[in-house]
Design an enzyme around this catalytic site. Structure first.
Site, short mmCIF file in Angstrom:
data_model
loop_
_atom_site.label_atom_id
_atom_site.label_comp_id
_atom_site.label_asym_id
_atom_site.label_seq_id
_atom_site.Cartn_x
_atom_site.Cartn_y
_atom_site.Cartn_z
N ALA A 1 38.16 34.74 44.85
CA ALA A 1 38.22 33.91 46.04
C ALA A 1 36.85 33.42 46.51
O ALA A 1 36.74 32.35 47.12
CB ALA A 1 38.91 34.66 47.17
N GLY B 1 37.14 28.77 49.82
CA GLY B 1 37.55 27.36 49.89
C GLY B 1 38.95 27.11 49.34
O GLY B 1 39.78 26.46 49.98
N ASP C 1 40.65 47.09 39.39
CA ASP C 1 40.80 47.90 40.60
C ASP C 1 42.24 48.39 40.76
O ASP C 1 43.20 47.69 40.40
CB ASP C 1 40.39 47.05 41.80
CG ASP C 1 40.22 47.87 43.08
OD1 ASP C 1 41.24 48.34 43.60
OD2 ASP C 1 39.08 48.00 43.54
N ASP D 1 39.94 31.32 39.41
CA ASP D 1 38.78 30.41 39.36
C ASP D 1 37.61 31.26 38.89
O ASP D 1 36.85 31.79 39.69
CB ASP D 1 38.54 29.80 40.73
CG ASP D 1 37.41 28.79 40.72
OD1 ASP D 1 37.02 28.34 39.63
OD2 ASP D 1 36.90 28.46 41.80
N CYS E 1 34.45 25.66 36.71
CA CYS E 1 33.71 24.44 37.00
C CYS E 1 32.65 24.27 35.90
O CYS E 1 31.48 24.01 36.18
CB CYS E 1 33.09 24.46 38.38
SG CYS E 1 32.09 25.92 38.75
#
Length: 456
Positions: free
Chosen positions: A250, A254, A304, A320, A373
């Site tokens: 996260a 955004g 985790d 992401d 990205c």
């Protein structure tokens, strides 16, 4: 062909408003550029720290110095090539080239030797520069991109990456709609000049980069700064009301905010990350957005225990993944000089591990989106293909078709992946692959017992 990029800025007449820096401010800018070029950390952090230590600088001075530094970073290869024939310190040569390219007057700054140097540069033609220098890319990156795209398209891509990014906003659907916000921004002042983004349904693009900090729309969470490409990743995941959704990496939140708005604040949305400082920023943004369905969780690692507890229960998961960031060079031009083939290979190890771990969360029939990205095949298609080969319980979805179903029509290349390019789409460079976990196979009913024969 004359080198138009290095032609002199307009001579300032008495009433001319050409920007300029005093010699003292130019010296400060030179020192900042020298510090940034050490690449000890992110350029934006270095620049922010520099200005915090100089609170008396006005908005104009900050803008001129920051843009000069970022222009020098974007065009470092080209400017370094020109600087070889110059005089005075190397960082000063780069700074003068950047100021000149930005249309800043050099009156009162140039020495006689520097004036003669610029006259010499006017005779040079960019077409004679080596391809990687023309593209302002390190040699290894030029080789990888040009092998994939060809020289001409790589030059077009590089030119788009060297241009400053537009300022994109996303309208919070829980608070307003795009048409209403565009009208409000247009009324707020000519500096905003808002227009709808070409593809993202909630996106607004501003003409310049006005200060939003004190704008009521921003203060009250009606708008958020978010590149159009990033907004499209949320649309690709397409979460629905009442679902359980995870934003696995996260960061500052955004995409979490975009997902929460698409969910209309219903269901449950988990924001996972291992970086507690970035999640702290996400918490503040979430509070401002008025989302009530977000649970922020700091993970120790991708395996985790809290991830294991949600295994097979989540409707949609967005990964992401951490990456080289080479698709964001319009905003972070220092990354192309800081990343190396070795650092990319290290990223690949993390990307495989994170995607494999996140995939365990997805329930049968659920959707998984892997995104970066980055512009590099080894961070994008290669990772997606390897994942699919190692996880037969997933099938690949047609990402462009998923967006078309939402009336989002993008220029496509015929692949099942979402590929966003700055020179084609006007966004940051993004990649995304969408997968679906196969529905659980129904257990076959046991065969019925045979009827006893009539004579038994």
């Amino acid at each position: 062909m004359r080198n138009e990029l290095l032609k002199p800025a307009r001579e300032r007449a008495a009433d001319d408003k050409s920007p300029f820096l005093s010699p003292g401010l130019a010296l400060d800018a030179e020192r900042l550029l020298e510090e940034v070029l050490r690449f000890d950390g992110a350029a934006d952090v270095t620049v922010s720290h520099f200005f915090r230590e100089r609170p008396t600088y006005g908005h104009r001075v900050r803008g001129l110095i920051a843009e000069a530094v970022y222009t020098a970073l974007r065009r470092r290869a080209e400017f370094s090539h020109y600087a070889v024939s110059g005089v005075n310190r190397f960082e000063r040569r780069l700074l003068l080239l950047a100021l000149r390219a930005n249309g800043v007057s050099l009156d009162g700054l140039q020495t006689e030797g520097e004036i003669a140097w610029f006259e010499h540069l006017k005779k040079l033609t960019p077409d004679t520069l080596p391809p990687a220098v023309r593209a302002n890319l390190p040699e290894w990156l030029w080789e990888r991109l040009s092998a994939r795209l060809g020289a001409d398209e790589t030059l077009a891509l590089a030119a788009a990456l060297d241009a400053p990014a537009a300022l994109d906003l996303r309208v919070n659907r829980l608070e307003s709609d795009r048409d209403t916000v565009i009208a409000q921004l247009a009324k707020a002042g000519p500096q905003y000049a808002p227009k709808p983004t070409p593809f993202a349904p909630d996106g607004i693009r501003l003409a310049g980069k006005p200060d939003l900090a004190r704008l009521p729309l921003f203060e009250h969470g009606v708008i958020e700064v978010q590149d159009e490409g990033s907004q499209l990743l949320a649309q690709l995941l397409a979460p629905k009301r009442g679902e359980m959704v995870v934003d696995f990496c996260a960061g500052a939140g955004g995409k979490t905010l975009a997902l929460g708005a698409l969910m209309r604040g219903t269901g449950r949305l988990y924001a996972f990350d291992i970086n507690e400082k970035r999640l702290a920023k996400a918490k503040a943004r979430i509070a401002k957005s008025k989302l009530q369905n977000v649970q922020v969780v700091t993970l120790a690692n991708e395996s985790d225990l809290r991830v294991k507890r949600l295994a097979g229960k989540i409707d949609r998961v967005l990964v992401d993944a951490p990456c080289s960031g080479l698709g964001t060079l319009r905003r972070n031009p220092d990354l192309k000089w800081r990343q190396t083939p070795e650092s990319v290979a290290e990223m690949n190890v993390k990307q495989r591990a994170i995607l494999a771990s996140a995939s365990r969360l997805v329930k049968p029939g659920g959707r998984l989106v892997y995104a970066t990205c980055s512009l590099l095949t080894e961070e994008n298609e290669t990772i997606a293909d390897e994942f699919l080969a190692a996880h037969p319980e997933f099938v690949r979805l047609d990402a462009p078709a998923l967006l078309r179903a939402q009336h989002i029509a993008l220029p496509e290349d015929g692949s099942p992946f979402l590929r966003l390019w700055p020179h084609v789409h006007g966004t940051d460079g993004f990649f995304a692959a969408a997968f679906e976990r196969k529905p659980a196979e129904k257990r076959a009913d046991p065969p019925a017992a045979a009827e006893p024969a009539a004579d038994e």
